[in-house]
Write a protein that holds these residues in place. Sequence first.
Motif, PDB file in Angstrom:
ATOM      1  N   VAL A   1      11.505 -10.665  14.736  1.00 22.88           N
ATOM      2  CA  VAL A   1      12.482  -9.887  13.970  1.00 22.88           C
ATOM      3  C   VAL A   1      13.835  -9.944  14.669  1.00 22.88           C
ATOM      4  O   VAL A   1      14.876 -10.119  14.048  1.00 22.88           O
ATOM      5  N   GLN A   2      13.790  -9.826  15.990  1.00 20.25           N
ATOM      6  CA  GLN A   2      15.011  -9.830  16.797  1.00 20.25           C
ATOM      7  C   GLN A   2      15.755 -11.151  16.661  1.00 20.25           C
ATOM      8  O   GLN A   2      16.964 -11.194  16.750  1.00 20.25           O
ATOM      9  N   ALA A   3      15.004 -12.245  16.424  1.00 21.84           N
ATOM     10  CA  ALA A   3      15.625 -13.577  16.407  1.00 21.84           C
ATOM     11  C   ALA A   3      15.975 -14.038  15.001  1.00 21.84           C
ATOM     12  O   ALA A   3      16.395 -15.173  14.810  1.00 21.84           O
ATOM     13  N   CYS A   4      15.789 -13.180  13.996  1.00 19.45           N
ATOM     14  CA  CYS A   4      16.107 -13.600  12.630  1.00 19.45           C
ATOM     15  C   CYS A   4      17.611 -13.470  12.400  1.00 19.45           C
ATOM     16  O   CYS A   4      18.166 -12.398  12.537  1.00 19.45           O
ATOM     17  N   PRO A   5      18.288 -14.590  12.070  1.00 21.78           N
ATOM     18  CA  PRO A   5      19.740 -14.504  11.945  1.00 21.78           C
ATOM     19  C   PRO A   5      20.199 -13.733  10.711  1.00 21.78           C
ATOM     20  O   PRO A   5      21.285 -13.184  10.698  1.00 21.78           O
ATOM     21  N   THR A   6      19.396 -13.710   9.664  1.00 20.25           N
ATOM     22  CA  THR A   6      19.898 -13.149   8.406  1.00 20.25           C
ATOM     23  C   THR A   6      19.285 -11.812   8.048  1.00 20.25           C
ATOM     24  O   THR A   6      19.565 -11.259   6.990  1.00 20.25           O
ATOM     25  N   GLY A   7      18.396 -11.282   8.888  1.00 22.90           N
ATOM     26  CA  GLY A   7      17.784  -9.992   8.571  1.00 22.90           C
ATOM     27  C   GLY A   7      16.648 -10.113   7.570  1.00 22.90           C
ATOM     28  O   GLY A   7      16.282  -9.133   6.931  1.00 22.90           O
ATOM     29  N   ALA A   8      16.083 -11.331   7.429  1.00 27.29           N
ATOM     30  CA  ALA A   8      15.008 -11.525   6.450  1.00 27.29           C
ATOM     31  C   ALA A   8      13.667 -11.039   6.976  1.00 27.29           C
ATOM     32  O   ALA A   8      12.828 -10.598   6.203  1.00 27.29           O
ATOM     33  N   ALA A   9      13.467 -11.132   8.292  1.00 31.28           N
ATOM     34  CA  ALA A   9      12.164 -10.765   8.865  1.00 31.28           C
ATOM     35  C   ALA A   9      12.102  -9.275   9.155  1.00 31.28           C
ATOM     36  O   ALA A   9      13.021  -8.709   9.749  1.00 31.28           O
ATOM     37  N   LEU A  10      11.025  -8.653   8.695  1.00 30.26           N
ATOM     38  CA  LEU A  10      10.838  -7.219   8.901  1.00 30.26           C
ATOM     39  C   LEU A  10       9.446  -6.994   9.431  1.00 30.26           C
ATOM     40  O   LEU A  10       8.511  -7.660   9.020  1.00 30.26           O
ATOM     41  N   ARG A  11       9.309  -6.034  10.333  1.00 33.56           N
ATOM     42  CA  ARG A  11       7.970  -5.627  10.726  1.00 33.56           C
ATOM     43  C   ARG A  11       7.873  -4.141  10.480  1.00 33.56           C
ATOM     44  O   ARG A  11       8.525  -3.341  11.129  1.00 33.56           O
ATOM     45  N   LYS A  12       7.102  -3.757   9.452  1.00 32.55           N
ATOM     46  CA  LYS A  12       7.086  -2.360   9.021  1.00 32.55           C
ATOM     47  C   LYS A  12       5.684  -1.979   8.576  1.00 32.55           C
ATOM     48  O   LYS A  12       4.819  -2.828   8.391  1.00 32.55           O
ATOM     49  N   SER A  13       5.516  -0.687   8.309  1.00 29.52           N
ATOM     50  CA  SER A  13       4.249  -0.228   7.747  1.00 29.52           C
ATOM     51  C   SER A  13       4.292  -0.460   6.235  1.00 29.52           C
ATOM     52  O   SER A  13       5.363  -0.563   5.651  1.00 29.52           O
ATOM     53  N   PRO A  14       3.108  -0.552   5.589  1.00 31.86           N
ATOM     54  CA  PRO A  14       3.091  -0.860   4.157  1.00 31.86           C
ATOM     55  C   PRO A  14       3.928   0.106   3.322  1.00 31.86           C
ATOM     56  O   PRO A  14       4.640  -0.335   2.415  1.00 31.86           O
ATOM     57  N   ASP A  15       3.898   1.405   3.625  1.00 35.43           N
ATOM     58  CA  ASP A  15       4.672   2.305   2.759  1.00 35.43           C
ATOM     59  C   ASP A  15       6.177   2.134   2.976  1.00 35.43           C
ATOM     60  O   ASP A  15       6.968   2.250   2.052  1.00 35.43           O
ATOM     61  N   GLN A  16       6.559   1.796   4.222  1.00 38.83           N
ATOM     62  CA  GLN A  16       7.984   1.489   4.450  1.00 38.83           C
ATOM     63  C   GLN A  16       8.383   0.256   3.639  1.00 38.83           C
ATOM     64  O   GLN A  16       9.459   0.217   3.051  1.00 38.83           O
ATOM     65  N   LEU A  17       7.473  -0.733   3.596  1.00 41.52           N
ATOM     66  CA  LEU A  17       7.774  -1.957   2.855  1.00 41.52           C
ATOM     67  C   LEU A  17       7.955  -1.668   1.375  1.00 41.52           C
ATOM     68  O   LEU A  17       8.857  -2.196   0.730  1.00 41.52           O
ATOM     69  N   VAL A  18       7.074  -0.807   0.830  1.00 36.94           N
ATOM     70  CA  VAL A  18       7.188  -0.458  -0.588  1.00 36.94           C
ATOM     71  C   VAL A  18       8.572   0.130  -0.844  1.00 36.94           C
ATOM     72  O   VAL A  18       9.274  -0.266  -1.769  1.00 36.94           O
ATOM     73  N   ARG A  19       8.984   1.052   0.027  1.00 34.46           N
ATOM     74  CA  ARG A  19      10.292   1.688  -0.166  1.00 34.46           C
ATOM     75  C   ARG A  19      11.427   0.674  -0.076  1.00 34.46           C
ATOM     76  O   ARG A  19      12.351   0.677  -0.881  1.00 34.46           O
ATOM     77  N   ILE A  20      11.318  -0.229   0.918  1.00 34.98           N
ATOM     78  CA  ILE A  20      12.396  -1.208   1.111  1.00 34.98           C
ATOM     79  C   ILE A  20      12.535  -2.101  -0.116  1.00 34.98           C
ATOM     80  O   ILE A  20      13.628  -2.331  -0.615  1.00 34.98           O
ATOM     81  N   PHE A  21      11.386  -2.575  -0.631  1.00 34.30           N
ATOM     82  CA  PHE A  21      11.485  -3.518  -1.738  1.00 34.30           C
ATOM     83  C   PHE A  21      11.811  -2.823  -3.052  1.00 34.30           C
ATOM     84  O   PHE A  21      12.402  -3.429  -3.942  1.00 34.30           O
ATOM     85  N   GLU A  22      11.456  -1.558  -3.163  1.00 33.26           N
ATOM     86  CA  GLU A  22      11.922  -0.761  -4.299  1.00 33.26           C
ATOM     87  C   GLU A  22      13.441  -0.746  -4.312  1.00 33.26           C
ATOM     88  O   GLU A  22      14.100  -1.064  -5.287  1.00 33.26           O
ATOM     89  N   ALA A  23      13.998  -0.386  -3.151  1.00 31.38           N
ATOM     90  CA  ALA A  23      15.442  -0.244  -3.017  1.00 31.38           C
ATOM     91  C   ALA A  23      16.117  -1.588  -3.238  1.00 31.38           C
ATOM     92  O   ALA A  23      17.144  -1.686  -3.906  1.00 31.38           O
TER      93      ALA A  23
END
Lengths: 312, 819
Positions: free
Chosen positions: B792-814
């Motif tokens: 995640v730290q090395a992703c230049p564009t912010g594409a890589a995320l490491r999160k819990s499933p419910d955080q992911l649901v919220r992120i992709f909703e948004a």
Amino acid sequence: MNRSFIRQDQFLYLKIALGLCCISIFLYVVDDPVGPPSGNSWLGYTLGTVGTLIIVWLVWFGVRKRQYTGTRYSLTRWLSAHVYMGTALLVIGTLHCGFQFDDNIHTMAYILMVLTILSGMIGVYYYLTVPGLISANIKNSNAQQLHETIDQIDRKALEIARQIDSHVHEMMAYTIHTTLKERRHPSKKVLMDMLRVGETIKEASKACYCSLTKEESIAPSDTPVSDLKQKDPSDPHMRLSAIIIDLSFNRSPGEKLQQLLDLINEKATCIHKLHLDRVYNRRLKIWLMFHVPLSLATLIALVIHIVSVFYY
Amino acid sequence: MSSDSSSYKVAIIGSGPAGLSAAARAAELGIPHILIESAPDISNTVNFWYQKGKHVMDEPANMPLRSSTKFEEGTREEVLQAWKEDIDRLKINLRFNSALKAISGDRGAFEVALANGEVIQAQSVILAIGTMGNIRKLGIPGEDHPAVAYKLDDASLLKGQRIIVVGAGDSAIEDAIALSKNNKVTVINRREGFDRAKSRNAAAILRAIQNKEIDCIYGGVPESVLARTGEGASAEMIVESANGSITVPADLIIIRAGAMPQRKLLDSLGVGFPNEAETAFPIIGEGYQSTRAGIYIVGALAGCPLIKEAMNQGYEAIEFIEGRSIDPADEGLLEEVLKNLPDYRGVKEALTDLKTNVPMLSEVTTLVLREYVRESELLFLKAGEVLYKPGDYAQGISAILKGSLALSRDGNASERNYQYTVGSLQGLTSIKSGLPQDVWSIALEDTVLLETPLRASQKLFNSVDSIKKTIDHIFTRRILLRSFVTLLPEDSLLEDINEMHFDALAGDVELMSLKAGQVVYQEGAVTDAFYIIRSGAVTLSRDFEGKTQVQHLISTGEWFGNDEIFLGGNRLDTATTTSRTEILKLDASKLMAVLARYPSIQHAAERRARNMLLKEQQKSTETNTSAVISFLDETGVVEGTNVLVIDEALCVRCDNCEKACAETHGGISRLNRKAGDTFATIHVPVACRHCYDPSCMKDCPPDAISRQADGDISINANTCIGCGNCVANCPFGVVQLVAAKPPEPTSLLSWLLFGKGRPPGQETEHLHDGTTSKKAVKCDLCVHQASGPACVQACPTGAALRKSPDQLVRIFEASHLNH
């Protein structure tokens, strides 16, 4: 897009870059140097120093990108700052030289810098648009899976071709063999061939369908088949198409042939997608081939520019 | 009838680890003894059932060996060789090919009758016959044909043969799959499926059958084996199936019908059992004596499957027969654990205190309790010290032996917080659900706890039915408490809430074990219950203009079906399981009764439920959430606690994530960006998800995989033996078995400027020369890096995320709303 490098930290680096530009412009406007504005005034030296520091820092990105341990800020932040500071450099650099251009090393350094920034802007444009194109092209899949799909189509097509006619089978086997070699790097030629076959087949299947349902009869001469045969008899795809279409009129082969036509069509679509995938992926890398050498050239020119200014 | 002229003090039946150790001790003491073995060689289980070259372990590692024979961890061959040397050295009186038939007489004058007609006089008898001596045969005509076998030594030696495997259990499946690579295999399955096997094995064989790599005769009952003459196979099996009688030719027939306890023999010997169950072990009293005086039972037949403990038992049995009372082998270890207890008087007294003070341990047998304590250690907390804080994952169970702990939401402990006192357990909910703690636990006074690691705790939970029940009861109570706490206003103290108020509610639960895709309740059904998920996950979906839309995802440790109770009325959603799920069903009216004690919570609960309903009505026009949840569900993301996801709309396919991973993990990337599932622009690469209920952890022989305090599942490279169980068990394919040398250190600048050395992030070569032993590796969440996961730290564009499933649901909703 919420987390993209463009929006990083609520456009923090855009704000910093804009602030820097505003201060520079303000100083440029209020400053009243002896003679025309140039690098040879207190403001010129100041902007030059700031610009140099920014350039060195921008080039350092190449190093930072490859540091994987002990990093404090994420690479996304770095890229965001890199993009905005690089753009601000356009303003700062231009104000530094006071719009004085000539055919010397100084202007050369300036031109190289501008080219580097422009190539970077192309990169930003690609980074923002191409990833979406790649996903939209290969929907919910990836290149590997597409290759597997083609393998399956080939297997099915061979099986069906065998059931239709031994000539069709031979031809099918041959086309599969030729596309296999090139499929890993689908070239425009393979693609165009496949697309042409696809088009032909669409026509042929239309004709085939009409003849089968006898709703409307189309003479073989009305189809593109005869053209094809004459045009490029050595092309295996064309020959295959011709055979299929011949068959569809002479032997009323029915469902099996239709299935084969559909499969070839499907394969053409897959090859098209693979080709686009390759084009898009190349687009994400190719701008760097300009950006990186240009930035190094800028750095070298910058050193010469500074040395010469202080030497003379 | 011939008879052995001499009389022995002790006759030992079975030359496995337990029997051999007993005989060795007897020989060492000069006691007249005889060791009887039915097979022509020692230790039938190790000798015959273990595969060649199998690595034999000396678990439990901290238990001292008390035996006159040697035993060290090593290969099957080394272990057997050491035992044979000891038999010669100690001059053990050993007789092969002598099967036990009957025992008559009484203590002091037994007559042991052997199958060959011989009778042996002995004062005492030690039964150490294990459980593997009696494998289940089919009992069909022709089963003695030389082509019939009951085990597989080495699948790679067989090529181009026609092989029948009879059975549908794990060993049958493993044999069939191993053999199918080079042979034509037919499986004969008495049932219609492979539901008895591990799910992964079942999936593997179903796939192989579908791909026609293996033939399977379902509902097939073997009738007979016939010799075949002429060309081809040497035998054939007649199988009765739904389609009539089928003849299957075979060069080899492997029968894998399992092993049976020798109940018939043991019953005839007069050894008592606690019940009629086939799996029951004999009743064993003081000094390993069975219910028939003078007959002792040790080893696997005494319910002790570990070699070292079985050997200790054999040794100790001789000591007891000699009339010596002997402290158990682990006495010193227990003393080591317990000696710092306040007012310590001795191991025995301390154990008695434990049983009285900790209700969970009150019904445990001494043997189990000793093992539990052996694995534990004491923890001393001063007043104000923190046991855990929100976000911590429990490493095991801690029982309070002295003092008390306060539960607090803000980290400030006072007398007014909810308190846990002597005897209660800490960390239970976290362990059982895989969820992190949600409150602080702080010592109110000087407190002593007995801390037991995860594996030993789980072993205890599963050892006795009554404990399992107690644990489930406490777990349910705690989940209810936890759920109620979430309803409380942020700033309220936990003083008014009392775990024991939930006691009656938690005591009356129905456990539902459901398969994936089963409906718990339908939209519109009457609301009569609510549910707590013990393991697995459930989706709540709603019919919206003819389309089913997933509204919520409920995972382990959460409750559902409660909103309708708060609101009143019928079911608003349909609840469906997403994977194999265990659910506790609780009575709705009882919940209302408990709620009546807490008017403020009741009010808050109703308001929350109403707000939720309003939000859902707005959301139901938005199909995105539903689709995202469905995708995360289908790809198993919801089983994870921390999942790597790539937003493809941002990913520039630079693979810097993989390079960063390789560079920080010995040159081997633990993630594969290109592989994995994709939905719209959400890509789930192949990388560890740190599951709530990790499959990799389930079958790790050296116990090298564990959940760390901050939630990551990690593999201990020092203890990993490279057996590959975790690789096979992980359903997401994220564990790799690698042998690789750590890459040469590289200088970034010298590479950048002069092209010297290895490019940073380049993966190293895997070694296949056998010089480096293979180890299992996978994502460790970069716990050693303060800045977090390197990918995640090395992703230049912010594409890589490491999160819990419910955080992911919220992120992709948004993210959908922003497009």
